[in-house]
Design a protein around this motif. Structure first.
Motif, PDB file in Angstrom:
ATOM      1  N   TYR A   1      -2.518  30.840  19.848  1.00  8.47           N
ATOM      2  CA  TYR A   1      -3.643  31.455  19.159  1.00  8.47           C
ATOM      3  C   TYR A   1      -4.257  32.479  20.121  1.00  8.47           C
TER       4      TYR A   1
ATOM      5  N   LEU B   1       2.997  30.166  14.838  1.00  7.00           N
ATOM      6  CA  LEU B   1       3.609  28.854  14.922  1.00  7.00           C
ATOM      7  C   LEU B   1       5.108  29.079  14.827  1.00  7.00           C
TER       8      LEU B   1
ATOM      9  N   TRP C   1       3.119  26.864  19.498  1.00  6.06           N
ATOM     10  CA  TRP C   1       1.909  27.324  18.813  1.00  6.06           C
ATOM     11  C   TRP C   1       1.134  28.201  19.780  1.00  6.06           C
TER      12      TRP C   1
ATOM     13  N   SER D   1       3.692  34.302  12.240  1.00  4.35           N
ATOM     14  CA  SER D   1       2.597  34.810  13.045  1.00  4.35           C
ATOM     15  C   SER D   1       1.897  35.879  12.234  1.00  4.35           C
TER      16      SER D   1
ATOM     17  N   SER E   1      -2.754  34.029  15.005  1.00  2.33           N
ATOM     18  CA  SER E   1      -2.212  32.735  15.378  1.00  2.33           C
ATOM     19  C   SER E   1      -0.767  32.669  14.928  1.00  2.33           C
TER      20      SER E   1
END
Lengths: 656, 279
Positions: free
Chosen positions: A343, A370, A341, A390, A368
């Motif tokens: 951000y 993942l 993950w 993303s 962000s």
């Protein structure tokens, strides 16, 4: 934004390997593929990352008797199958007493052994063992490196002097503490004046602590994050496309201190790694200033790291970036998988320019992402891949490696990155500079034939569903590559390489809003003989031909020829010399050739026009602790004297 | 410049000898054996190495001397006469050469002196110091130019020779000629040498932007007789063939080469060596 087409690097071994120090023979790195690069400055970024990787490996030789699977996989020149069979060998036979023994391991050969030799150790010096005893032992191995260079063709409208300077102080304490400070001034940047009144233009530092008993690794300062197959973030060196697994699979996910001088590709803050039983957990947080290309609005991130002209100086650190992320990894015998993950938030909102090809660039001030990745090694099969979301767009890369026989490895991989996919630090297998706007299938194989010959080939068929910098329409293309390396006796290798790439490109004549696109073809053929004339004398001779042009149009030709010598005196002095001659009709037919430079520096000039070049390099150990490197180069163009240049590079390394 | 009866002759000369403005840029590569192999001579040692690659001097063991007469396209004005002398010493050889091209009104000459020797079993290196003299009618008197040459020859495998030769690496130029420099020529080649057979390839790149590839072969039919053939994409000739006859001390070589438009060129070499070695 010019930085569209990223880099290269791939496959096979290609430079002169000499004394393990002068230059490295590196699979995964090759100047042969460089013509696909749009900007040379970006090529140097890749080589910086590679230099850092090699430096790291050299300073942390891996003990093949004690290293874990993950540590062995740091040797990016080994396939996962080779690592596996080495572990199996160790389990059944026991200690490996000498590097020569490696040749008897299933899947290994002399060439492989010679590639990893500089980076491994055997025997009792257990380099990778945790140091629990001697807690008070603070024996540091430190290295101070200072380099200064001059090149006469540096433009004189830059703010700073044409000299470049670099300094690095780094140390390691038996694998429990590591630190590194570095400062760099590129040619043309100001130094202790103007915009850089404090000193260097780029400064970087980190301290890394292993708390072995608690199984923690903590990094404060600048660090690199490597996650999954690079779809979200991969700050490390990433070899590009190839038939060897090194070219397609990413391994060694994790965090490490940043020892490269790449001015963008790292994070700044703190990172922690916690080891559980078979799992590892990573957290990181970063806050750094970045350069943003902007008019009235922020358009794009600049990754070049140059601050020489007024425009470049003005955009230096003009925006802030906050990044934070976490990874959870499972590292088992067969399965290596992770959840990632990240951000990222900017303190300026990005808004792409009105150019159609920019439509899918970053919009807004945060991203962000993942992802989940896996690598499964089961007997003679290795499956790998990553799926990510993303910027609210999913992307995927998947592949399989198969060890058909000990001498034949095959690769097949598929990638699909939609045009809206965007992750700021992505660095996955791709034709584009970033993992976006691309869909492709890559197939390849490496066959070590019984006739002292190795045949390597791959084919990559790709399409870009949206426009790109050079094409005003969605494009298609394909690339083919083959290499035949024949080694009749140890120390002599005959190489034939061929590469062809057909890729749509705007036709030059149209100035209309929408250009026409046509297939543009580039072919390269290289013939090379590498030969060790004596223990102390290594030579390379190369002839390369390049042809480029629109498929139904006029073709341009280019040729390059060089002879190269490396000579080592018993006292440790090394001389290296090369004479290069080139005739190419145009910039499109430029030919790249790797050159040896002072340690941990790569020079890969693009040759075009008609001219010749000479360079001389010497390494002289002054005492046990001091080593001096020196390099002189001179290029003369017969057709255009304004392109002539000469340059000097000197480097002092002090180990204490 | 010269005045010919027919304008096309003038054009021919222009085409073969020079690239237009540059008046003096003759680089000499004489020898009938070399011509018979389409000039792919950089990796083939021999007496004429004193022109083709001074590193070849390192492999010579006998004092020898030779003369060569060449003609291009059956034009009297394009004759070249060359001389080569080699004197070996313990570890290498000294070489001397002198060549004359042209007529009394327009001519170019080359004098060279150099030395080549073996450095270890598999490597030899050589250097030459050249003096070029150009006599052109539009220039009162002659122009002189000093230049250098360097060469390398090595044997990665017992039967494989690789040669490298650079002519005028310092880019020396005639002073009173608008700084026109003598061409810089880099040649690299490899040859496979068996008892009765030589196959050689060569690539030449030069400062005019030309790339010339050539392939040549030599077959020894008997102890005394060899036949040669070669092809090349050079502007001088495309196909060539030749023959050589060797006696105890004396050998004689002839070569003919053909250009599809310009016609035939020929070369004749006489070569004497004190002690016969395996050439």
């Amino acid at each position: 934004m010019k930085s569209l087409l990223f880099i290269i690097t791939t496959l096979l071994a290609s430079t002169l390997i000499f004394s393990q120090e002068l230059t490295m023979e590196i699979p995964g790195l090759d100047d042969f593929r460089l013509p696909t690069v749009s900007e040379e400055e970006q090529a140097s970024e890749v080589f910086d990352l590679l230099a850092a990787e090699i430096e790291w490996l050299k300073e942390n030789p891996i003990n093949i008797n004690t290293a874990s699977r993950n540590e062995l996989e740091k040797l990016f020149m080994l396939t996962s199958f080779q690592v596996h069979s080495l572990l199996e060998y160790r389990k059944t036979v026991g200690t490996i007493n000498s590097l020569y023994e490696l040749n008897y391991i299933y899947g290994f050969d002399i060439h492989t052994t010679s590639l990893i030799a500089p980076f491994v150790a055997t025997g009792e010096n257990k380099l990778n063992e945790p140091i629990i005893a001697n807690k008070n032992d603070i024996k540091f191995k430190n290295v101070l490196l200072m380099r200064s260079g001059y090149k006469s063709n540096v433009k004189n409208n830059y703010a700073g002097s044409p000299l470049s300077a670099y300094f690095k102080l780094k140390g390691i304490n038996e694998n429990s503490i590591r630190y590194c400070f570095q400062g760099e001034k590129d040619a043309g940047e100001e130094f202790f004046s103007g915009s850089n009144s404090q000193g260097f233009d780029f400064n970087s530092a980190f301290i890394q602590i292993w708390a072995k008993t608690k199984k923690r690794k903590i990094i404060i300062g600048d660090y690199k994050v490597k996650s999954g197959q690079g779809l979200l973030i991969w700050n490390g060196f990433s070899p590009y496309k190839g038939a060897q697994s090194a070219g397609t699979i990413k391994r060694n996910q994790g965090i490490d201190g940043n020892n490269s001088k790449d001015e963008y590709n790292f994070l700044r803050g703190a990172a922690i790694e916690c080891s559980l039983k078979k799992q590892k957990l990573y957290f990181y947080v970063s806050k750094k200033q970045i350069d943003v290309i902007a008019d009235s609005l922020a358009r794009n991130v600049s990754t070049s790291g140059y601050h020489r002209t007024n425009t470049e100086i003005l955009r230096k650190n003009n925006a802030g970036e906050l990044a934070t992320g976490a990874m959870l990894r499972h590292e088992g015998k067969h399965l290596n998988a992770g959840l990632n993950w990240i951000y990222t938030r900017y303190n300026v909102p990005f808004q792409p320019s009105a150019e159609p090809y920019q439509v899918y660039s970053l919009f807004g001030s945060s991203v962000s992402g993942l992802s989940a990745d896996y690598r499964l090694l089961y007997q003679k099969l290795q499956l790998f891949g990553e799926a990510a979301v993303s910027n609210s767009v999913p992307a995927i890369v998947n592949g399989v490696n198969m060890l058909v026989s000990p001498s034949l490895t095959t690769t097949l991989s598929y990638r699909h990155y939609p045009e809206g996919y965007f992750a700021p630090y992505s660095n996955a297998l791709s034709e584009n500079s970033r993992a976006t706007n691309e869909q492709a299938v890559l197939t390849g194989f490496v066959w070590k034939t019984p006739w002292k010959t190795t045949l390597t080939a791959y084919s990559d068929i790709f399409s870009f569903p949206w426009l790109s910098y050079y094409t005003d329409r969605p494009l298609r293309g394909h690339e083919q590559f083959a290499e035949l390396a024949y080694s009749p006796v140890t120390g002599t290798v005959f190489d034939i390489l061929y590469r062809s790439e057909i890729k749509d490109k705007n036709t030059p004549e149209a100035e209309a809003a929408t250009n026409h696109i046509k297939a543009f073809k580039r072919q390269n053929l290289r013939l090379q003989i590498k030969s060790d004339l004596a223990e102390c004398l290594k030579t390379i001779a190369r002839f390369e031909w390049c042809q480029a042009g629109f498929v139904d149009g006029e073709q341009q030709n280019g040729y390059l020829l060089f002879t190269d010598f490396g000579y080592k005196l018993p006292a440790g002095t090394i001389f290296s010399f090369r004479y290069t001659f080139f005739n190419t009709q145009a910039y499109d037919t430029r030919i790249y050739a790797f050159e040896t430079d002072v340690l941990y520096t790569f020079t890969v000039p693009a040759y075009y026009g008609n001219g010749h070049k000479i360079y001389l390099m010497a390494r002289q150990p002054l005492t046990d602790k001091f080593t001096l490197w020196f390099r002189y180069e001179k290029l003369k163009r017969f057709d255009d004297a304004s392109k002539n240049y000469h340059g000097l590079n000197a480097q002092l390394i002090l180990s204490f | 410049m010269l005045h010919f009866a027919k304008p096309w002759l003038y054009a021919l000369i222009f085409l073969c000898v020079s690239t237009g403005i540059t008046a003096s840029d003759k680089v000499f590569y004489p020898g009938a054996r070399e011509a018979g192999m389409a000039g792919s001579s950089v990796s083939v040692p021999g007496l004429w190495a004193v022109y083709h690659n001074p590193a070849g001097l390192g492999y010579l063991t006998s004092a020898s001397a030779g003369i060569c007469i060449e003609n291009h396209y059956q034009l009297e004005e394009l004759n070249t006469a060359s001389l080569a002398v080699v004197v070996p010493e313990r570890k290498g050889s000294f070489g001397f050469s002198s060549a004359y091209f042209g007529t009394s009104r327009f001519n170019e000459q080359k004098f060279a002196f150099g030395y080549g020797r073996c450095l270890g079993e598999k490597l030899s290196a050589g250097v030459l110091l050249d003096c070029f003299v150009a006599n052109l009618p539009e220039n009162n008197g002659s122009s002189v130019l000093l230049a250098g040459e360097a060469g390398l020859l090595y044997k990665p495998l017992p039967k494989l020779n690789m040669g490298f030769h650079v002519q005028n690496p310092t880019v020396a130029s005639y002073k009173n000629y608008n700084n026109e420099f003598l061409p810089v020529v880099f040649r690299a080649g490899a040859s496979w040498e068996d008892k009765q057979f030589i196959l050689s390839q060569q690539v030449q790149l030069n400062s005019r932007g030309e790339t010339i590839l050539s392939i040549g072969s030599e077959i020894k039919l008997t102890e005394n007789l060899a036949l040669r053939a070669g092809v090349s994409n050079s502007r001088q000739a495309n196909y060539s063939m030749g023959a050589g006859y060797f006696s105890q001390h004396l050998s004689c070589d002839v070569a003919f080469s053909h250009h599809p438009v310009l016609g035939f060129s020929s070369a004749l070499t006489l070569h004497y060596q004190l002690v016969r070695n395996n050439r």
